[in-house]
Motif scaffolding. Sequence first.
Motif, short mmCIF file in Angstrom:
data_model
loop_
_atom_site.label_atom_id
_atom_site.label_comp_id
_atom_site.label_asym_id
_atom_site.label_seq_id
_atom_site.Cartn_x
_atom_site.Cartn_y
_atom_site.Cartn_z
N GLY A 279 0.78 -1.22 0.00
CA GLY A 279 0.00 0.00 0.00
C GLY A 279 0.82 1.28 0.00
N THR A 280 2.13 1.17 0.21
CA THR A 280 2.99 2.35 0.21
C THR A 280 2.99 3.00 -1.16
N GLN A 281 2.75 4.31 -1.20
CA GLN A 281 2.80 5.05 -2.46
C GLN A 281 4.16 5.74 -2.59
N GLY A 282 4.66 5.79 -3.80
CA GLY A 282 5.96 6.40 -4.01
C GLY A 282 6.07 6.99 -5.40
N VAL A 283 7.22 7.58 -5.65
CA VAL A 283 7.55 8.13 -6.96
C VAL A 283 8.83 7.44 -7.42
N LEU A 284 8.74 6.75 -8.54
CA LEU A 284 9.90 6.03 -9.07
C LEU A 284 10.60 6.88 -10.11
N LYS A 285 11.90 7.01 -9.96
CA LYS A 285 12.71 7.78 -10.89
C LYS A 285 13.71 6.88 -11.58
N SER A 286 13.85 7.02 -12.88
CA SER A 286 14.81 6.26 -13.66
C SER A 286 15.48 7.19 -14.66
N PRO A 287 16.63 6.82 -15.21
CA PRO A 287 17.32 7.71 -16.15
C PRO A 287 16.46 7.99 -17.38
N ARG A 288 16.50 9.23 -17.83
CA ARG A 288 15.73 9.61 -19.02
C ARG A 288 16.50 9.25 -20.28
N ALA B 266 17.88 15.62 7.92
CA ALA B 266 16.56 16.23 7.89
C ALA B 266 16.44 17.17 6.70
N GLY B 267 15.23 17.23 6.14
CA GLY B 267 14.98 18.20 5.09
C GLY B 267 15.30 17.74 3.68
N ILE B 268 15.49 16.45 3.49
CA ILE B 268 15.62 15.91 2.14
C ILE B 268 14.51 14.89 1.94
N VAL B 269 14.14 14.65 0.69
CA VAL B 269 13.18 13.60 0.38
C VAL B 269 13.96 12.29 0.34
N PRO B 270 13.67 11.36 1.25
CA PRO B 270 14.51 10.16 1.38
C PRO B 270 14.27 9.13 0.28
N VAL B 271 15.13 8.14 0.27
CA VAL B 271 15.00 7.00 -0.62
C VAL B 271 14.27 5.88 0.10
N LEU B 272 13.20 5.38 -0.48
CA LEU B 272 12.49 4.23 0.09
C LEU B 272 13.09 2.92 -0.39
N ASP B 273 13.56 2.93 -1.61
CA ASP B 273 14.04 1.69 -2.22
C ASP B 273 14.90 2.06 -3.41
N ALA B 274 15.81 1.18 -3.79
CA ALA B 274 16.66 1.45 -4.94
C ALA B 274 17.10 0.15 -5.59
N ASP B 275 17.37 0.24 -6.86
CA ASP B 275 17.87 -0.89 -7.64
C ASP B 275 19.22 -1.33 -7.07
N PRO B 276 19.38 -2.60 -6.69
CA PRO B 276 20.65 -3.07 -6.13
C PRO B 276 21.72 -3.29 -7.20
N GLN B 277 21.34 -3.24 -8.47
CA GLN B 277 22.33 -3.45 -9.52
C GLN B 277 23.30 -2.29 -9.59
N ASP B 278 24.46 -2.52 -10.18
CA ASP B 278 25.45 -1.48 -10.39
C ASP B 278 25.77 -1.41 -11.88
N PRO B 279 25.39 -0.33 -12.57
CA PRO B 279 24.78 0.89 -12.03
C PRO B 279 23.28 0.71 -11.80
N PRO B 280 22.73 1.44 -10.82
CA PRO B 280 21.29 1.35 -10.54
C PRO B 280 20.47 1.93 -11.67
N TRP C 218 16.97 2.55 -11.16
CA TRP C 218 15.80 3.22 -10.60
C TRP C 218 15.95 3.38 -9.09
N PHE C 219 15.20 4.32 -8.54
CA PHE C 219 15.01 4.40 -7.10
C PHE C 219 13.63 4.98 -6.83
N VAL C 220 13.14 4.76 -5.62
CA VAL C 220 11.78 5.19 -5.25
C VAL C 220 11.85 6.14 -4.07
#
Length: 205
Positions: free
Chosen positions: A15-24, A55-69, A71-73
């Motif tokens: 149920g956790t909502q997030g925003v996923l970002k990946s390279p454009r 404090a004061g940054i939007v944290p990372v909930l999850d990230a791709d464990p691959q190298d290079p990553p 995506w992250f959420v």
Amino acid sequence: MNSFGHVHFVRHEDGTQGVLKSPRPGNGGKINKTTQQRFQEEVRRMQQLTQDQVAGIVPVLDADPQDPPQWFVMPKAKNLRDVLSPGGRPAELREVVEAIRHVAGTLAELAVRDISHRDIKPDNLLHYQGRPAVADFGIAGLMTLSENGCGGYFVTVSSKHPPCLTMSVHQHGVRGGRTVLGPGVAGRSGAGHRRGGRRWGRGVD
């Protein structure tokens, strides 16, 4: 918040909502080397800031464990401008000053860590957990100090990739969440990414 990245809303199976970002991707639908390296640096930097509970940054909930990553959420957050000026009404001066104070405090904490955000603008200022938060470290760089021979310092802000910014600062003018980094299994850009063996799916905008 997506000059070098593609973002969309996702929802975890818990149920956790997030925003996923990946390279454009660039022309031809491919991600160029510079974009990939910048994205990798952004992910690692944000993971470290999240782990350190800055404090004061939007944290990372999850990230791709691959190298290079790939995506992250991040958690969903409101735009600070919309919170200060709901419905387009004029913002209260007191609230604006308080927001500036919070953002300045975050930037000062980043400076202690020799990090310069380099892209502070309304789109990158969000409201998360009751306070202003800084997002999008896509072009953030590390700061170095060197004496200029005139009783002051040169502050050089750079990353491994352009653009780089150098400016002169007089010596007396310088003053001194939740963290879930799941092991995951990488998916393709978009829906279907995994966290701790579970999936992030497309959310509602």
